[in-house]
Write a protein that holds these residues in place. Sequence first.
Motif, short mmCIF file in Angstrom:
data_model
loop_
_atom_site.label_atom_id
_atom_site.label_comp_id
_atom_site.label_asym_id
_atom_site.label_seq_id
_atom_site.Cartn_x
_atom_site.Cartn_y
_atom_site.Cartn_z
N ALA A 99 0.85 -1.18 0.00
CA ALA A 99 0.00 0.00 0.00
C ALA A 99 0.89 1.23 0.00
CB ALA A 99 -0.89 0.00 1.24
N LEU B 75 0.15 5.32 0.54
CA LEU B 75 -0.87 6.34 0.81
C LEU B 75 -0.35 7.75 0.54
CD1 LEU B 75 -2.31 4.92 4.12
CD2 LEU B 75 -3.24 4.67 1.82
N ASN C 221 -4.86 5.66 -1.94
CA ASN C 221 -3.95 4.52 -1.95
C ASN C 221 -3.49 4.32 -3.39
OD1 ASN C 221 -2.55 2.13 -1.77
ND2 ASN C 221 -4.19 0.99 -0.78
N THR D 204 -4.30 -3.39 -0.53
CA THR D 204 -5.20 -2.68 0.37
C THR D 204 -4.45 -2.22 1.62
OG1 THR D 204 -7.10 -3.93 -0.39
CG2 THR D 204 -7.29 -2.92 1.76
N ALA D 205 -4.64 -0.96 1.98
CA ALA D 205 -4.09 -0.43 3.23
C ALA D 205 -5.09 -0.76 4.33
CB ALA D 205 -3.86 1.06 3.13
N ALA E 5 -6.53 -0.67 -2.90
CA ALA E 5 -5.63 -0.10 -3.92
C ALA E 5 -6.44 0.64 -4.98
CB ALA E 5 -4.81 -1.21 -4.56
#
Length: 134
Positions: free
Chosen positions: A36, A38, A65, A70-71, A113
């Motif tokens: 990830a 950001l 992101n 995925t964060a 994402a």
Amino acid sequence: MTFRYRSTLARAGVVALLSTAAPVAFGVPAQAADLADLVLAPISTGLARGVEAAQAKPVKFTVTNVGTATAKDVSVRVKVDDLNPKRVGYLRPAGCRVVSPQLFDCLLGDVPAGTSEDFGIPLFSTGGKGTAAC
């Protein structure tokens, strides 16, 4: 003539050895782990004049992101000790956890994402005079 053939055979042997070893050393590309990444960007940066607590308008940010994964459990930490309380007040958004009187954390959750989440901090004028909006 024997020396010439031996050198040719030696060169061919070296080429064959390098061409055989190259796929082992360089043939398999390295796989980077999905991560990830950001980015926090302001959407608005100012407070309109005459805004009161009942009409607090958020200063907004977007958390994007730009990574490939995925964060998870993204939170935003807000530090408000640089705000001049004689000019600007703030409201802590619902669901944000107080860390200290001038610091709070707000959970945004998971940010997949290629997606983004907006976040705002409601600010209002406390009546102090200034030459321009904060």
